[in-house]
Design a protein around this motif. Structure first.
Motif, PDB file in Angstrom:
ATOM      1  N   PHE A   1     -11.174  41.485 -29.422  1.00 62.70           N
ATOM      2  CA  PHE A   1     -10.294  41.865 -28.320  1.00 62.70           C
ATOM      3  C   PHE A   1     -11.010  42.824 -27.371  1.00 62.70           C
ATOM      4  N   PHE A   2     -10.552  42.816 -26.115  1.00 65.70           N
ATOM      5  CA  PHE A   2     -11.156  43.683 -25.110  1.00 65.70           C
ATOM      6  C   PHE A   2     -10.178  43.925 -23.970  1.00 65.70           C
ATOM      7  N   PRO A   3     -10.318  45.047 -23.241  1.00 67.10           N
ATOM      8  CA  PRO A   3      -9.438  45.323 -22.106  1.00 67.10           C
ATOM      9  C   PRO A   3      -9.770  44.392 -20.948  1.00 67.10           C
ATOM     10  N   VAL A   4      -8.761  43.952 -20.256  1.00 65.82           N
ATOM     11  CA  VAL A   4      -8.939  43.104 -19.069  1.00 65.82           C
ATOM     12  C   VAL A   4      -9.146  44.034 -17.879  1.00 65.82           C
ATOM     13  N   THR A   5     -10.376  44.073 -17.366  1.00 63.44           N
ATOM     14  CA  THR A   5     -10.726  44.969 -16.255  1.00 63.44           C
ATOM     15  C   THR A   5     -11.572  44.207 -15.245  1.00 63.44           C
TER      16      THR A   5
ATOM     17  N   GLU B   1     -20.672  26.100 -23.839  1.00 63.87           N
ATOM     18  CA  GLU B   1     -20.390  24.692 -24.104  1.00 63.87           C
ATOM     19  C   GLU B   1     -20.637  24.339 -25.567  1.00 63.87           C
ATOM     20  N   ILE B   2     -19.719  23.556 -26.135  1.00 63.52           N
ATOM     21  CA  ILE B   2     -19.891  23.062 -27.502  1.00 63.52           C
ATOM     22  C   ILE B   2     -20.897  21.906 -27.472  1.00 63.52           C
ATOM     23  N   ILE B   3     -21.935  21.994 -28.285  1.00 61.72           N
ATOM     24  CA  ILE B   3     -22.989  20.971 -28.275  1.00 61.72           C
ATOM     25  C   ILE B   3     -23.111  20.277 -29.634  1.00 61.72           C
ATOM     26  N   HIS B   4     -22.047  20.341 -30.426  1.00 60.13           N
ATOM     27  CA  HIS B   4     -22.030  19.694 -31.746  1.00 60.13           C
ATOM     28  C   HIS B   4     -20.904  18.665 -31.760  1.00 60.13           C
ATOM     29  N   LYS B   5     -21.217  17.447 -32.154  1.00 58.98           N
ATOM     30  CA  LYS B   5     -20.243  16.360 -32.082  1.00 58.98           C
ATOM     31  C   LYS B   5     -19.233  16.361 -33.217  1.00 58.98           C
ATOM     32  N   ASN B   6     -19.543  17.011 -34.322  1.00 63.75           N
ATOM     33  CA  ASN B   6     -18.728  16.868 -35.525  1.00 63.75           C
ATOM     34  C   ASN B   6     -17.990  18.135 -35.927  1.00 63.75           C
ATOM     35  N   ASP B   7     -17.854  19.093 -35.022  1.00 64.63           N
ATOM     36  CA  ASP B   7     -17.108  20.305 -35.349  1.00 64.63           C
ATOM     37  C   ASP B   7     -16.404  20.802 -34.095  1.00 64.63           C
ATOM     38  N   SER B   8     -15.353  21.580 -34.280  1.00 68.47           N
ATOM     39  CA  SER B   8     -14.569  22.098 -33.164  1.00 68.47           C
ATOM     40  C   SER B   8     -14.359  23.599 -33.330  1.00 68.47           C
ATOM     41  N   ARG B   9     -14.346  24.272 -32.219  1.00 66.86           N
ATOM     42  CA  ARG B   9     -14.105  25.724 -32.177  1.00 66.86           C
ATOM     43  C   ARG B   9     -12.596  25.930 -32.048  1.00 66.86           C
ATOM     44  N   MET B  10     -11.952  26.407 -33.130  1.00 61.61           N
ATOM     45  CA  MET B  10     -10.503  26.552 -33.173  1.00 61.61           C
ATOM     46  C   MET B  10     -10.127  28.039 -33.176  1.00 61.61           C
ATOM     47  N   SER B  11      -9.062  28.353 -32.439  1.00 60.27           N
ATOM     48  CA  SER B  11      -8.656  29.752 -32.369  1.00 60.27           C
ATOM     49  C   SER B  11      -7.202  29.862 -31.939  1.00 60.27           C
ATOM     50  N   ILE B  12      -6.657  31.046 -32.185  1.00 62.01           N
ATOM     51  CA  ILE B  12      -5.417  31.487 -31.539  1.00 62.01           C
ATOM     52  C   ILE B  12      -5.829  32.606 -30.597  1.00 62.01           C
ATOM     53  N   ASN B  13      -5.449  32.490 -29.331  1.00 66.55           N
ATOM     54  CA  ASN B  13      -5.930  33.456 -28.351  1.00 66.55           C
ATOM     55  C   ASN B  13      -4.873  33.705 -27.277  1.00 66.55           C
ATOM     56  N   GLY B  14      -5.056  34.791 -26.550  1.00 62.52           N
ATOM     57  CA  GLY B  14      -4.099  35.116 -25.506  1.00 62.52           C
ATOM     58  C   GLY B  14      -4.278  36.528 -25.016  1.00 62.52           C
ATOM     59  N   TRP B  15      -3.159  37.153 -24.625  1.00 58.41           N
ATOM     60  CA  TRP B  15      -3.205  38.477 -24.019  1.00 58.41           C
ATOM     61  C   TRP B  15      -2.018  39.321 -24.486  1.00 58.41           C
ATOM     62  N   PHE B  16      -2.275  40.616 -24.599  1.00 56.81           N
ATOM     63  CA  PHE B  16      -1.208  41.601 -24.704  1.00 56.81           C
ATOM     64  C   PHE B  16      -0.948  42.112 -23.286  1.00 56.81           C
TER      65      PHE B  16
ATOM     66  N   ARG C   1      -1.711  41.267 -17.494  1.00 59.16           N
ATOM     67  CA  ARG C   1      -2.566  41.183 -18.680  1.00 59.16           C
ATOM     68  C   ARG C   1      -3.313  42.499 -18.866  1.00 59.16           C
ATOM     69  N   ALA C   2      -3.311  43.021 -20.093  1.00 60.56           N
ATOM     70  CA  ALA C   2      -3.987  44.294 -20.363  1.00 60.56           C
ATOM     71  C   ALA C   2      -5.111  44.139 -21.382  1.00 60.56           C
ATOM     72  N   ILE C   3      -4.855  43.400 -22.466  1.00 54.59           N
ATOM     73  CA  ILE C   3      -5.839  43.213 -23.531  1.00 54.59           C
ATOM     74  C   ILE C   3      -5.950  41.728 -23.853  1.00 54.59           C
ATOM     75  N   ALA C   4      -7.163  41.192 -23.786  1.00 56.10           N
ATOM     76  CA  ALA C   4      -7.412  39.805 -24.188  1.00 56.10           C
ATOM     77  C   ALA C   4      -7.831  39.774 -25.651  1.00 56.10           C
ATOM     78  N   PHE C   5      -7.463  38.698 -26.355  1.00 56.94           N
ATOM     79  CA  PHE C   5      -7.838  38.607 -27.765  1.00 56.94           C
ATOM     80  C   PHE C   5      -8.078  37.159 -28.170  1.00 56.94           C
ATOM     81  N   VAL C   6      -8.835  36.995 -29.260  1.00 60.48           N
ATOM     82  CA  VAL C   6      -9.040  35.674 -29.852  1.00 60.48           C
ATOM     83  C   VAL C   6      -9.213  35.855 -31.355  1.00 60.48           C
ATOM     84  N   LEU C   7      -8.541  35.014 -32.139  1.00 59.20           N
ATOM     85  CA  LEU C   7      -8.646  34.998 -33.599  1.00 59.20           C
ATOM     86  C   LEU C   7      -9.178  33.629 -33.994  1.00 59.20           C
TER      87      LEU C   7
END
Length: 264
Positions: free
Chosen positions: A159-163, A172-187, A110-116
């Motif tokens: 995104f950021f370098p994995v070092t 932690e999510i503290i809201h009952k009626n919403d969700s944190r959604m993303s596409i994420n991973g590594w280059f 893994r070199a670069i972590a990212f989340v969209l």
């Protein structure tokens, strides 16, 4: 106005409004309701995750995945001066009480972590939790304090370098009626980086360059250590499949008995 480079406690790039086509953003959120989710639950984390996106057939999610592994990968490669080879990515969903504890993401190549983020047009309030929290380090190189909170925003790409500096967690999510959604991973990179010093030092060249050395080869006869069953091709394939599906596995009697006794 849509770009920020954070330098403390480690380098992170935050890009707002990454995608021009707002319709695709909404379509991806709709497909989040249709894909198969797997619950990930260990001491370190609790959230929902999809299969690797190379195995997800949803049209708009696949479009974003292709965009990330082509244009975005090339762009990040030019910024970081790293020769990136491929991408691994999943969809993630954090609901009420879900979290991911502090870690640095370092693993193999893994070199670069990212989340969209796909939080929706209504946005995301800080009182819902779910921030990407960046940690400082103490003198021994262990995570110390939360220095920065990056709260999710619709169409935000981080995104950021994995070092050995990149300690972070998902609040932690503290809201009952919403969700944190993303596409994420590594280059990923061909030759994994190995960092020498407890505190990483960045040279002047390259936006995310780092001091590293290539790993030294070690000649080790696995057959002398590991139960021969685990060295069979069929067993290895089965282990890999479970890791891809479940992200965890327990291997009983992993070492040979005589080796285990000698270690004890």
């Amino acid at each position: 106005d849509d770009l920020e480079v954070i330098v403390d406690p480690f380098k992170v790039c935050v890009v707002n409004n990454l995608l021009d086509d707002k319709e695709i953003l909404l379509k991806v959120r709709e497909e989040f309701d249709e894909i198969e989710w797997n619950k990930r639950s260990l001491d370190l984390y609790e959230f929902f995750q999809s299969k690797d996106l190379k195995d997800v057939n949803s049209y708009y999610i696949s479009c974003v995945y292709e965009f990330l592994k082509s244009e975005v990968k090339n762009w990040i490669q030019s910024l970081t001066e790293l020769e990136l080879t491929n991408i691994s990515a999943t969809c993630s969903l954090y609901g009420f009480t879900d979290y991911l504890l502090v870690h640095d993401d370092r693993q193999e190549d893994r070199a670069i972590a990212f989340v969209l983020y796909f939080t929706g047009p209504a946005g995301w309030d800080c009182d819902k939790g779910g921030a990407l929290q960046l940690y400082s380090k103490d003198n021994t190189g262990e995570p110390l304090n939360i220095v920065r909170n990056i709260y999710p925003h619709h169409n935000q790409f981080v995104f950021f370098p994995v070092t050995n500096n990149s300690y972070h967690q998902v609040e932690e999510i503290i809201h009952k009626n919403d969700s944190r959604m993303s596409i994420n991973g590594w280059f990923h990179i061909k030759n994994p980086l190995i960092f020498d010093d407890p505190v990483c030092k960045f040279p002047k060249s390259g936006l995310f360059s780092n001091n590293f050395r290539t790993p030294q080869k070690c000649n080790l006869n696995l057959e002398e250590w590991i139960d021969t069953e685990y060295l069979q091709a069929a067993t290895a394939a089965s282990i890999q499949q479970q890791i891809e599906d479940e992200s965890e596995i327990s291997l009983c009697h992993f070492f040979k008995i005589d080796v285990w006794r000698n270690v004890l």
